[in-house]
Design an enzyme around this catalytic site. Sequence first.
Site, PDB file in Angstrom:
ATOM      1  N   SER A  93     -34.585  70.672  13.946  1.00 25.94           N
ATOM      2  CA  SER A  93     -35.837  70.648  14.703  1.00 25.94           C
ATOM      3  C   SER A  93     -35.610  70.593  16.212  1.00 25.94           C
ATOM      4  O   SER A  93     -36.571  70.660  16.978  1.00 25.94           O
ATOM      5  CB  SER A  93     -36.666  69.429  14.288  1.00 25.94           C
ATOM      6  OG  SER A  93     -36.064  68.225  14.716  1.00 25.94           O
ATOM      7  N   THR A 247     -39.666  67.868  16.276  1.00 25.92           N
ATOM      8  CA  THR A 247     -39.555  67.503  17.690  1.00 25.92           C
ATOM      9  C   THR A 247     -39.090  66.057  17.753  1.00 25.92           C
ATOM     10  O   THR A 247     -39.224  65.331  16.778  1.00 25.92           O
ATOM     11  CB  THR A 247     -40.961  67.580  18.357  1.00 25.92           C
ATOM     12  OG1 THR A 247     -41.472  68.893  18.231  1.00 25.92           O
ATOM     13  CG2 THR A 247     -40.930  67.209  19.835  1.00 25.92           C
ATOM     14  N   THR A 265     -37.444  69.746  21.826  1.00 30.23           N
ATOM     15  CA  THR A 265     -37.717  70.428  20.545  1.00 30.23           C
ATOM     16  C   THR A 265     -37.141  71.837  20.518  1.00 30.23           C
ATOM     17  O   THR A 265     -36.884  72.430  21.566  1.00 30.23           O
ATOM     18  CB  THR A 265     -39.245  70.542  20.330  1.00 30.23           C
ATOM     19  OG1 THR A 265     -39.521  70.981  18.999  1.00 30.23           O
ATOM     20  CG2 THR A 265     -39.876  71.531  21.289  1.00 30.23           C
ATOM     21  N   ARG A 275     -42.806  81.868  22.819  1.00 32.42           N
ATOM     22  CA  ARG A 275     -43.844  80.866  22.526  1.00 32.42           C
ATOM     23  C   ARG A 275     -43.389  79.467  22.995  1.00 32.42           C
ATOM     24  O   ARG A 275     -42.305  79.031  22.664  1.00 32.42           O
ATOM     25  CB  ARG A 275     -44.124  80.836  21.017  1.00 32.42           C
ATOM     26  CG  ARG A 275     -45.139  79.753  20.574  1.00 32.42           C
ATOM     27  CD  ARG A 275     -44.463  78.492  20.100  1.00 32.42           C
ATOM     28  NE  ARG A 275     -45.411  77.528  19.527  1.00 32.42           N
ATOM     29  CZ  ARG A 275     -45.112  76.258  19.253  1.00 32.42           C
ATOM     30  NH1 ARG A 275     -43.903  75.798  19.493  1.00 32.42           N
ATOM     31  NH2 ARG A 275     -45.997  75.451  18.757  1.00 32.42           N
ATOM     32  N   THR A 298     -45.436  64.534  18.812  1.00 30.84           N
ATOM     33  CA  THR A 298     -44.713  65.459  17.938  1.00 30.84           C
ATOM     34  C   THR A 298     -45.739  66.039  16.959  1.00 30.84           C
ATOM     35  O   THR A 298     -46.664  65.337  16.567  1.00 30.84           O
ATOM     36  CB  THR A 298     -43.589  64.751  17.150  1.00 30.84           C
ATOM     37  OG1 THR A 298     -44.138  63.679  16.388  1.00 30.84           O
ATOM     38  CG2 THR A 298     -42.521  64.195  18.073  1.00 30.84           C
ATOM     39  N   GLY A 299     -45.585  67.281  16.581  1.00 29.75           N
ATOM     40  CA  GLY A 299     -46.533  67.884  15.637  1.00 29.75           C
ATOM     41  C   GLY A 299     -47.034  69.216  16.139  1.00 29.75           C
ATOM     42  O   GLY A 299     -46.312  69.941  16.840  1.00 29.75           O
TER      43      GLY A 299
HETATM   44  N1  GLY Z   1     -44.543  69.953  18.942  1.00 29.60           N
HETATM   45  C1  GLY Z   1     -43.584  70.947  18.981  1.00 29.60           C
HETATM   46  C2  GLY Z   1     -44.109  72.309  19.061  1.00 29.60           C
HETATM   47  O1  GLY Z   1     -45.211  72.574  18.612  1.00 29.60           O
HETATM   48  O2  GLY Z   1     -43.430  73.168  19.576  1.00 29.60           O
END
Ligand code: GLY
Length: 419
Positions: A93, A247, A265, A275, A298-299
């Site tokens: 991750s 993350t 992340t 992105r 995180t998420g």
């Molecule tokens: N929270 C990490 C992401 O969406 O890239």
Amino acid sequence: MTFSRRDFVKSSVLGAVAAGVGAHTAFPDALAEDSQQGHASKEDSPKRPVIICAHNGYAYTEAAYAFLKSGGDTLEAGIRVVKGPEDDPNDDSVGLGGLPNEEGVVELDSCCMHGPTRRAGSVGGVRNIKNVSMVGRAVMEHTGHVMLVGEGAEKFAVAMGFPRENLLTERSRKIWLLWKEFNSDRDWWGPGMADPHWHPPAPDSKPQADLWRDRIQQLQQRAADLGIEPEFQLAAVHRVLFPPTGTIHCSVLNDKGEMSGITTTSGLAFKLPGRCGDSPIIGAGCYTDQDIGSAGATGAGEENIKVAGAHTIVENMRHGMSPQEAAMDALKRIVRNYNGDMTKLRYMDMTYYALRKDGAYACVCLWEGYSPGNPHKFTVHDGTLRSEVTTPLLKGYSQDWPPFPPIPDELKKDSYYLK
Ligand code: GLY
């Protein structure tokens, strides 16, 4: 752990409906019991120093806490936590071994804020450099800018002495190839018709569950053909079917009341090149105000950007909310963005970390976890290192995206399935 998240969606959604929550219904009746209560130990008797971070920082927090206790800088302590997963090739991750974009290239994001000097640094879409947490700090310390992205960020990192390296581990490369394979009925990846094992797509008349059973079995076989370790094959299939957004965030407070925050992340697996989610965005993935506190996320990055989650939490604390109330309010803004529509919200999850200047802290999440018995957890060190259960806003369990019928029982034997 032998459950699939999807097994419990039905019961969780039904549970929410039973509690008076249907599609297009505002959220209050679906609130989990804990969501409105503080924890006395966290908010009434706060201690300093304290470190809070995502669960994958656990193994690195003891050493970072000792560094902090000995007078070390708060941002350096946070970096010592998040650098662990960045360096770990098995944590897919973050950093080295992070799952790549759709072209098979690992792109990393990070941002940080240093409370004592009220500075910030950030990098987005960085290739070939493992420790982007430190590159973000270098932007803060060695440039007049706050954010560098893409090729410019990579060149800056090399100029600062960070080594270029291939971040795509063999395991992550094979998972990416498996993902290409999964989509191969729509492109030219995967064995073609000339392959002796090729067969036409199953007839539409087959029940959905049978079609998915076939698909998973084929993917698992391909995972074996690609050389993915047997105990990791179903986990690899899971990552292919439901691309994760792993993350790590870490907020740190020392005994003088100084604080810092950092988030790093590899972002959404198999994302479009370029992105960026919330993690490199100051105010979304991380925000620290030396007068008030520090917060991070995180998420689901796209959801968090829209509510500027970390900044919202710190501002809420400034206006008198407890860390838990402040972080819950940010979650409610995500719920509001979907008008409380549980048919959509069940496909996303979000975790917020909030640390106030006096040492009070909270960690909240949208849903209880992946399945009963498997709640979201976070790491705390305030003199004692421990995992604590994250407080959910909503009753029930999030569902993987994209929608997917239940995984057949015999395919859920693998304990690594949800790792
Ligand atoms: N929270 C990490 C992401 O969406 O890239």
